[in-house]
Each structure stands twice: as C-alpha cells, then as structure tokens.
Design an enzyme around this catalytic site. Structure first.
Site, PDB file in Angstrom:
ATOM      1  N   TYR A 167       0.828  -1.221   0.000  1.00 34.37           N
ATOM      2  CA  TYR A 167       0.000   0.000   0.000  1.00 34.37           C
ATOM      3  C   TYR A 167       0.855   1.261   0.000  1.00 34.37           C
ATOM      4  O   TYR A 167       0.448   2.285  -0.552  1.00 34.37           O
ATOM      5  CB  TYR A 167      -1.011  -0.026   1.160  1.00 34.37           C
ATOM      6  CG  TYR A 167      -2.068  -1.094   0.940  1.00 34.37           C
ATOM      7  CD1 TYR A 167      -3.167  -0.843   0.121  1.00 34.37           C
ATOM      8  CD2 TYR A 167      -1.942  -2.362   1.499  1.00 34.37           C
ATOM      9  CE1 TYR A 167      -4.120  -1.824  -0.120  1.00 34.37           C
ATOM     10  CE2 TYR A 167      -2.884  -3.352   1.262  1.00 34.37           C
ATOM     11  CZ  TYR A 167      -3.971  -3.082   0.456  1.00 34.37           C
ATOM     12  OH  TYR A 167      -4.904  -4.062   0.201  1.00 34.37           O
ATOM     13  N   GLN A 224     -15.867   2.328  -5.057  1.00 26.63           N
ATOM     14  CA  GLN A 224     -15.149   1.158  -4.541  1.00 26.63           C
ATOM     15  C   GLN A 224     -13.662   1.448  -4.529  1.00 26.63           C
ATOM     16  O   GLN A 224     -12.877   0.657  -4.024  1.00 26.63           O
ATOM     17  CB  GLN A 224     -15.410  -0.055  -5.440  1.00 26.63           C
ATOM     18  CG  GLN A 224     -16.864  -0.476  -5.478  1.00 26.63           C
ATOM     19  CD  GLN A 224     -17.122  -1.451  -6.623  1.00 26.63           C
ATOM     20  OE1 GLN A 224     -16.969  -2.651  -6.470  1.00 26.63           O
ATOM     21  NE2 GLN A 224     -17.502  -0.934  -7.764  1.00 26.63           N
ATOM     22  N   ASN A 225     -13.287   2.576  -5.123  1.00 28.33           N
ATOM     23  CA  ASN A 225     -11.863   2.909  -5.210  1.00 28.33           C
ATOM     24  C   ASN A 225     -11.375   3.473  -3.887  1.00 28.33           C
ATOM     25  O   ASN A 225     -12.118   4.118  -3.155  1.00 28.33           O
ATOM     26  CB  ASN A 225     -11.625   3.935  -6.318  1.00 28.33           C
ATOM     27  CG  ASN A 225     -12.060   3.399  -7.670  1.00 28.33           C
ATOM     28  OD1 ASN A 225     -12.241   2.195  -7.816  1.00 28.33           O
ATOM     29  ND2 ASN A 225     -12.247   4.270  -8.635  1.00 28.33           N
ATOM     30  N   VAL A 226     -10.086   3.256  -3.643  1.00 30.09           N
ATOM     31  CA  VAL A 226      -9.508   3.782  -2.410  1.00 30.09           C
ATOM     32  C   VAL A 226      -8.662   5.022  -2.681  1.00 30.09           C
ATOM     33  O   VAL A 226      -8.117   5.621  -1.766  1.00 30.09           O
ATOM     34  CB  VAL A 226      -8.686   2.691  -1.676  1.00 30.09           C
ATOM     35  CG1 VAL A 226      -9.594   1.539  -1.262  1.00 30.09           C
ATOM     36  CG2 VAL A 226      -7.534   2.174  -2.527  1.00 30.09           C
ATOM     37  N   ASP A 227      -8.570   5.406  -3.963  1.00 31.48           N
ATOM     38  CA  ASP A 227      -7.835   6.635  -4.272  1.00 31.48           C
ATOM     39  C   ASP A 227      -8.698   7.848  -3.907  1.00 31.48           C
ATOM     40  O   ASP A 227      -9.873   7.715  -3.597  1.00 31.48           O
ATOM     41  CB  ASP A 227      -7.410   6.663  -5.756  1.00 31.48           C
ATOM     42  CG  ASP A 227      -8.593   6.696  -6.727  1.00 31.48           C
ATOM     43  OD1 ASP A 227      -9.467   7.581  -6.575  1.00 31.48           O
ATOM     44  OD2 ASP A 227      -8.649   5.855  -7.649  1.00 31.48           O
ATOM     45  N   HIS A 271     -14.660   0.877   0.215  1.00 28.23           N
ATOM     46  CA  HIS A 271     -13.545  -0.021   0.509  1.00 28.23           C
ATOM     47  C   HIS A 271     -12.372   0.668   1.195  1.00 28.23           C
ATOM     48  O   HIS A 271     -11.242   0.196   1.116  1.00 28.23           O
ATOM     49  CB  HIS A 271     -13.090  -0.715  -0.789  1.00 28.23           C
ATOM     50  CG  HIS A 271     -14.140  -1.624  -1.356  1.00 28.23           C
ATOM     51  ND1 HIS A 271     -14.149  -2.072  -2.657  1.00 28.23           N
ATOM     52  CD2 HIS A 271     -15.245  -2.171  -0.784  1.00 28.23           C
ATOM     53  CE1 HIS A 271     -15.198  -2.843  -2.853  1.00 28.23           C
ATOM     54  NE2 HIS A 271     -15.887  -2.913  -1.743  1.00 28.23           N
ATOM     55  N   GLY A 319     -17.027   1.844 -14.733  1.00 25.27           N
ATOM     56  CA  GLY A 319     -15.735   1.182 -14.562  1.00 25.27           C
ATOM     57  C   GLY A 319     -15.660   0.173 -13.436  1.00 25.27           C
ATOM     58  O   GLY A 319     -14.681   0.142 -12.698  1.00 25.27           O
TER      59      GLY A 319
HETATM   60  N1  APR Z   1     -12.806   3.249 -18.404  1.00 23.78           N
HETATM   61  C1  APR Z   1     -13.872   2.638 -17.842  1.00 23.78           C
HETATM   62  N2  APR Z   1     -13.842   1.357 -17.426  1.00 23.78           N
HETATM   63  C2  APR Z   1     -12.690   0.680 -17.598  1.00 23.78           C
HETATM   64  C3  APR Z   1     -11.540   1.260 -18.167  1.00 23.78           C
HETATM   65  C4  APR Z   1     -11.629   2.616 -18.597  1.00 23.78           C
HETATM   66  N3  APR Z   1     -10.610   3.253 -19.145  1.00 23.78           N
HETATM   67  N4  APR Z   1     -10.571   0.319 -18.184  1.00 23.78           N
HETATM   68  C5  APR Z   1     -11.090  -0.798 -17.644  1.00 23.78           C
HETATM   69  N5  APR Z   1     -12.375  -0.595 -17.284  1.00 23.78           N
HETATM   70  C6  APR Z   1     -13.339  -1.499 -16.665  1.00 23.78           C
HETATM   71  C7  APR Z   1     -13.111  -2.978 -16.923  1.00 23.78           C
HETATM   72  O1  APR Z   1     -13.680  -3.341 -18.176  1.00 23.78           O
HETATM   73  C8  APR Z   1     -13.825  -3.623 -15.746  1.00 23.78           C
HETATM   74  O2  APR Z   1     -15.195  -3.848 -16.013  1.00 23.78           O
HETATM   75  O3  APR Z   1     -13.225  -1.365 -15.256  1.00 23.78           O
HETATM   76  C9  APR Z   1     -13.684  -2.562 -14.634  1.00 23.78           C
HETATM   77  C10 APR Z   1     -12.680  -2.917 -13.563  1.00 23.78           C
HETATM   78  O4  APR Z   1     -13.115  -4.040 -12.874  1.00 23.78           O
HETATM   79  P1  APR Z   1     -12.281  -4.625 -11.645  1.00 23.78           P
HETATM   80  O5  APR Z   1     -10.838  -4.707 -12.017  1.00 23.78           O
HETATM   81  O6  APR Z   1     -12.962  -5.862 -11.205  1.00 23.78           O
HETATM   82  O7  APR Z   1     -12.410  -3.453 -10.552  1.00 23.78           O
HETATM   83  P2  APR Z   1     -13.626  -3.132  -9.571  1.00 23.78           P
HETATM   84  O8  APR Z   1     -14.920  -3.549 -10.163  1.00 23.78           O
HETATM   85  O9  APR Z   1     -13.467  -1.719  -9.149  1.00 23.78           O
HETATM   86  O10 APR Z   1     -13.280  -4.071  -8.358  1.00 23.78           O
HETATM   87  C11 APR Z   1     -14.098  -4.028  -7.213  1.00 23.78           C
HETATM   88  O11 APR Z   1     -12.638  -5.507  -6.063  1.00 23.78           O
HETATM   89  O12 APR Z   1     -10.604  -6.321  -5.390  1.00 23.78           O
HETATM   90  C12 APR Z   1     -11.632  -5.495  -5.064  1.00 23.78           C
HETATM   91  O13 APR Z   1     -11.550  -3.856  -3.463  1.00 23.78           O
HETATM   92  C13 APR Z   1     -11.254  -4.064  -4.822  1.00 23.78           C
HETATM   93  O14 APR Z   1     -12.686  -2.141  -5.039  1.00 23.78           O
HETATM   94  C14 APR Z   1     -12.188  -3.296  -5.709  1.00 23.78           C
HETATM   95  C15 APR Z   1     -13.299  -4.280  -5.977  1.00 23.78           C
END
Ligand code: APR
Length: 234
Positions: A53, A86-89, A104, A175
């Site tokens: 982290y 769900q982002n931590v940023d 999160h 996203g």
């Molecule tokens: N713009 C929009 N969406 C995008 C882009 C972009 N430039 N690039 C990728 N994506 C999409 C992908 O297609 C995917 O559907 O973002 C999504 C990312 O999915 P994950 O990687 O599963 O991330 P997220 O859904 O935020 O994960 C949820 O999982 O591990 C935990 O705590 C972590 O908060 C996180 C949670």
C-alpha cells in the site's frame, strides 16, 4: 434538483494510470489477493502488506484526476450528486466531488489493526508522511495498518450507500466489473422506473428488470457521452 447517484470502480481511475484489479495485467494478477487484501495476509506478513500500500500511495500522490472524475464533479452544477466509490484513491475528491462515500476504505488513511473502524485511531497520511514503516503503532498500541476494507471484512458504508441509491432519480455505474459484493448488489436498491447508465469498455452483466442504457466506452469518453444523453433527456 434531481438526485444522481454514481457507483464507480477501478475503471474510472484507469486513465489516470492505475491498473484495475481483474483486467489482464490487473493488480490481482501481479499481487496475490490473499497476501495483500485479507486479514490473514496481514497477520502473516504486515510489513509486506504495508509495503504494497505504501507503493500505491506513492503512485497516487503523483497521479491526477482524469476528465471522467472532472465531468462527474461538474455535474454538481445541475444535479444533487452522490459518488459511491469502490476505489480507495482520492481522485474524486481532488476533482471536486463534494459527496463521496468510500466503500472499501481510503488509501491516504491508516488505522489500528486491532480496531480498524475506531475513529480515534484513524490517521490521515500526506505527501510528507506517505509510508507506514515496519513496526509503526496506532494510538491503541496495535500495529498501524492501511485503512482499507479487505476481503472478509465488513463494509460499514454499505448502508449509507444503499440509502442514497434508494433515493436516486438517475443511477450511473462507471468502470466496475460488478464482481464484488456487497457493492455489486447496490443496483437492487434502485427504484425500477429510474434510468440507469452503465459506462464500461467491456460488457458487464447487470440483473434483468432494470432500465439500463449501456455506454460501451472508456470512462473519459463515456462520461462525456453521458452528459449529452442527460441533456437530451432534460
Ligand atoms: N474506463 C472505464 N472502465 C474501464 C476502463 C476505462 N478506461 N478500463 C477498464 N475498465 C473497466 C473494466 O472493463 C472492468 O469492467 O473497469 C472494470 C474494472 O473491474 P475490476 O478490475 O474488477 O475493478 P472493480 O470492479 O473496481 O473491483 C471491485 O474488487 O478487489 C476489489 O476492493 C477491490 O474495489 C475493488 C473491488
């Protein structure tokens, strides 16, 4: 003012240079989830977890909100906007969004490992104090850990988030693969008659029975398209 509630995931920060979690090259491909995002991983090797982290935090202070974050903040001129992330940023806040619910946790905060939600022991880190060094203690004498909700931990902000979604006139999803609960279940709190917009370059499965318009695009372009669509709807 209409109430617009937005659920964001890693994809909205991708164009700010952050790897998502589940795309190819995603964080969970290069860093084993069980080591860096579970209480078990923490107990096994707290220094390793803090180091992971610390690295993300260093990346974050040099990153900038992108146009998608900015457009979302600008929507506050015309809507009562709540961002549920769900982002931590901290890119939503840095772009100017005034109401952000973190599901999160927050990368720029650290907390007690004995009692992570105890507000007395939550500290905010900054550019000058970015890293949690090995052995650093929280106010209660336990090891200081990242203020992140790990797998297997409760998600205290899910209730306030669900309350917001229940009152939404428009719901936007940006996203996120909708793979992680309880965040992925928030859509079920929407009134059935409201428009839902889903922005993602990939196909994301949503439950049936909702009025979902898919904007299959990256966040920056998709958010610009959303604004046009909202204007057209009036
Ligand atoms: N713009 C929009 N969406 C995008 C882009 C972009 N430039 N690039 C990728 N994506 C999409 C992908 O297609 C995917 O559907 O973002 C999504 C990312 O999915 P994950 O990687 O599963 O991330 P997220 O859904 O935020 O994960 C949820 O999982 O591990 C935990 O705590 C972590 O908060 C996180 C949670």
């Amino acid at each position: 003012m209409k109430k617009l509630v937005v659920l964001t995931g890693a994809g909205i920060s991708a164009e700010s240079g952050f790897a998502t979690f589940r795309d190819s090259g995603g964080l969970w491909e290069t860093h084993p989830v069980e080591r860096v995002a579970t209480p078990e991983g923490w107990y096994q090797d707290p220094d390793f977890v803090n180091e992971f982290y610390n690295g993300l935090r260093e990346q974050l202070v040099d990153a900038k909100p992108n146009r998608a974050h900015e457009i979302l903040a600008e929507l506050e001129k015309d809507y009562d906007v709540t961002v549920i992330t769900q982002n931590v940023d901290d890119l939503h806040e840095r772009a100017g969004s005034s109401k952000v619910i973190y599901l999160h946790g927050e990368l720029m905060k650290a907390c007690s490992s004995r009692d992570p939600q105890n507000p007395f022991h939550i500290v905010t880190l900054d550019r000058e104090h970015l890293t949690i060094e090995p052995g650093t203690k929280a106010g209660d004498g336990s090891l200081l850990r990242p203020y992140i909700v790990w797998f297997g931990e409760s998600v205290p902000n899910i209730e306030p988030a669900a309350e917001e979604v229940m009152q939404a006139d428009v719901f936007v999803i940006v996203g996120t693969s909708l793979a992680v609960y309880p965040a992925a279940g928030l859509i079920h709190y929407c009134r059935r008659d409201i428009p839902i917009y889903l922005i993602d370059p990939k196909e994301v499965a949503t439950p049936s029975g909702f009025n979902v318009t898919v904007i299959q695009d990256v966040a920056t372009k998709g958010m610009a398209r959303l604004v046009e669509m909202l204007k057209a709807e009036g």
